[in-house]
Design an enzyme around this catalytic site. Structure first.
Site, mmCIF file in Angstrom:
data_model
loop_
_atom_site.group_PDB
_atom_site.id
_atom_site.type_symbol
_atom_site.label_atom_id
_atom_site.label_comp_id
_atom_site.label_asym_id
_atom_site.label_seq_id
_atom_site.Cartn_x
_atom_site.Cartn_y
_atom_site.Cartn_z
ATOM 1 N N SER A 141 -120.652 34.516 47.405
ATOM 2 C CA SER A 141 -119.759 35.187 46.889
ATOM 3 C C SER A 141 -120.523 36.360 46.050
ATOM 4 O O SER A 141 -121.224 37.186 46.222
ATOM 5 C CB SER A 141 -119.596 34.277 45.733
ATOM 6 O OG SER A 141 -118.208 34.948 44.436
ATOM 7 N N GLU A 183 -109.981 33.114 52.059
ATOM 8 C CA GLU A 183 -111.686 33.141 50.496
ATOM 9 C C GLU A 183 -109.754 33.063 49.059
ATOM 10 O O GLU A 183 -111.125 32.044 48.465
ATOM 11 C CB GLU A 183 -112.235 34.781 50.721
ATOM 12 C CG GLU A 183 -113.314 34.285 51.641
ATOM 13 C CD GLU A 183 -113.888 34.049 50.943
ATOM 14 O OE1 GLU A 183 -114.222 33.407 50.365
ATOM 15 O OE2 GLU A 183 -115.361 33.950 51.792
ATOM 16 N N HIS A 212 -112.877 30.218 49.169
ATOM 17 C CA HIS A 212 -114.367 30.671 48.222
ATOM 18 C C HIS A 212 -114.820 28.947 48.460
ATOM 19 O O HIS A 212 -114.472 28.737 47.270
ATOM 20 C CB HIS A 212 -113.841 31.829 47.680
ATOM 21 C CG HIS A 212 -114.340 32.178 47.116
ATOM 22 N ND1 HIS A 212 -115.544 33.356 48.282
ATOM 23 C CD2 HIS A 212 -115.348 32.792 45.860
ATOM 24 C CE1 HIS A 212 -116.198 33.726 47.151
ATOM 25 N NE2 HIS A 212 -115.883 33.371 45.857
#
Length: 506
Positions: free
Chosen positions: A186, A315, A417
């Site tokens: 991230s 994600e 994600h």
């Protein structure tokens, strides 16, 4: 019982013998960035006499509460790192340095899911996790309003300082300073991508694994200054209030930065899409970051660095389910409007294309389409762009797509994600890991495979897939991509038509 003692560049530290490993927590790599050092580049720590204890994690950087992680105590005095090593000897082991995620607003290097135990014990590597300044304190760009005494990109400079500490000290912890891999997920992945384009970091690392992040999250001084103006207004301060800015409580700054979340970056940059909800990111300041990091990578700044990069398949479902649940009930019209806001002039076209490609193959509700489009826009396509930029100079570039589907929320999260994090660290049995993976032998086995691939890359510059599956380097001819799931398989140019849709932008 006394623990292992290592003499660092600033003095001796005593760690802990923990389950057969040498673990050192809370090692300072810079002076506390407080008072007159707030919004200043990190300074070398003061040497200390005697033996300093390194048995406790340091506080996290000041931040708001994370929706998924508990970081514990916080303090501006946060510039510390942690080391897990099999032995403090001359072992010359591969070194892997982790930079945490959290949108440049939250996170810490001491979170349980990032502990380096599994890598150090099972794969004979040295793991380092580091804190860096976050939010306005780490990436607030006050220089153009308040003067050059307020230095830009403090958080990015913190990361460079941590890597400099590694180069100078890690050999004493059994690591090889000439074989350092940086990795992160991230914002941590975006950090890794940015460091590939940061001249001050050149030579401090030799391999890079950006996970769900690339080299697209850097903004202009103009954009960053707009966010800084909103911050000052929220604090009730003016550019001339230097003393107040240096000493106002950090908690007030964290509270004020919430007012900046609506600032949209990149709106005035041709061929770049707007960034929403991330007002404090690395700034192309002409100093620490002289140019757009992707341009620097294209120019060969990190030509000697092998890169392994990838994203998860779904994600954006993380944000739909956990941070913006109203998006689960998007109408077709609202889906188009949301995509138009993020991709001006092409919102309707993107929805129609993704709907057609998914019809009869994948879930295709408005929320599903929005997830697929945002997953590509923010994560997958930037990862491909970074690979394309790097492979012009470095043949050892590899791409993956992480497709393990989470059982959480009745399976709604899918391959969202952050699901790759517990597999990356072998922490599928932690609370965070069980939340995303369900725990048990299946995820544990996949975690072992992922760690073997990552540690092989850290050791040799080439990842290894299980079962003898070949993992060739990326080329723009065949675009080989390793699909990582309970069963791994190599794919050629997956989601190709979607990729071509973005060919003229990003």
């Amino acid at each position: 019982m006394s623990g292992p003692i290592v003499e660092t560049s600033c003095g001796k530290i005593e760690g802990e013998l923990w389950e057969g490993l040498n673990v050192f927590r809370g090692i300072p790599f810079a002076k506390p960035p407080v008072g007159g050092l707030r919004w200043r580049s990190p300074q070398a720590p003061e040497p200390w006499p005697g033996v300093r204890s390194a048995r406790e994690f340091s506080p996290a950087a000041p931040q708001d509460k994370s929706p998924v992680l508990e970081v514990g105590p916080q303090s501006e005095d946060c510039l510390y790192l942690n080391v897990w090593t099999p032995a403090c000897d001359g072992g010359k082991r591969p070194v892997m340095v982790w930079f945490h995620g959290g949108g440049f607003l939250t996170g810490s290097g001491s979170i349980e899911s990032y502990h380096g135990t599994s890598y150090a014990r099972r794969f004979d590597t040295v793991i380092v996790t580091a804190n860096y300044r976050l939010g306005a304190l780490g990436f607030g760009h006050l220089a153009d309003l308040c003067g050059e005494a307020f230095e830009p990109n403090c958080g990015l400079s913190d990361q460079v300082a941590a890597l400099s500490w590694v180069r100078e000290n890690i050999e004493r912890f059994g690591g090889d300073p000439s074989n350092v891999t940086i990795f992160g997920e991230s914002a941590g992945g975006m950090t890794v991508g940015t460091l590939l384009g940061t001249p001050a970091a050149k030579g401090l690392f030799h391999k890079a694994i950006p996970q769900s992040g690339a080299a697209h999250h850097a903004c202009t001084r103009e954009d960053a200054t707009r966010a800084a103006r909103v911050l000052l207004d929220a604090l009730g301060l003016h550019p001339g209030d230097e003393e107040k800015l240096r000493y106002i409580p950090a908690a007030d700054i964290v509270k004020a930065q919430r007012k900046c979340l609506s600032v949209r970056l990149n709106e005035r940059r041709p061929r770049r899409l707007p960034l929403l909800g991330m007002p404090f990111i690395p700034v192309i300041d002409g100093k620490i970051l002289p140019k757009d990091p992707l341009e620097a990578i294209r120019g060969g700044l990190s030509k000697d660095v092998s890169v392994l990069i990838g994203t998860t398949l779904d994600e954006w479902m993380f944000f739909i389910i956990l941070t913006d649940p109203k998006k689960q009930n998007l109408s077709p019209e609202a889906c188009i409007a949301s995509c138009e806001a993020r991709n001006p002039g092409r919102g309707a076209a993107s929805v129609e294309l993704y709907r057609r490609l998914r019809e009869g193959k994948f879930p295709a509700s408005p929320a599903d389409l929005f997830c697929a489009i945002e997953s590509d826009r923010v994560f997958r396509i930037p990862a491909i762009r970074l690979v394309e930029a790097q492979l012009a100079h470095q043949p050892n570039t590899y791409l993956y797509l992480f497709a393990f589907s989470s059982p959480a929320f009745g399976g709604k999260l899918r391959a969202c994600h952050a699901i790759d994090v517990p597999f990356t660290f072998g922490t599928t049995e932690t609370a965070f890991g069980k939340f995303f993976t369900g725990g048990g032998p299946g995820p544990k086995n996949l975690a072992d495979q992922v760690q073997r691939a990552w540690s092989a890359f850290a050791r040799t510059g080439k990842p290894e897939a299980p079962g003898g599956i070949g993992w060739p380097a990326y080329t723009e001819t065949t675009r080989p991509t390793m699909r990582i799931d309970t069963q791994w398989r190599l794919e050629s140019d997956p989601l190709a038509e979607e990729r071509r849709f973005w060919s003229e932008i990003l």
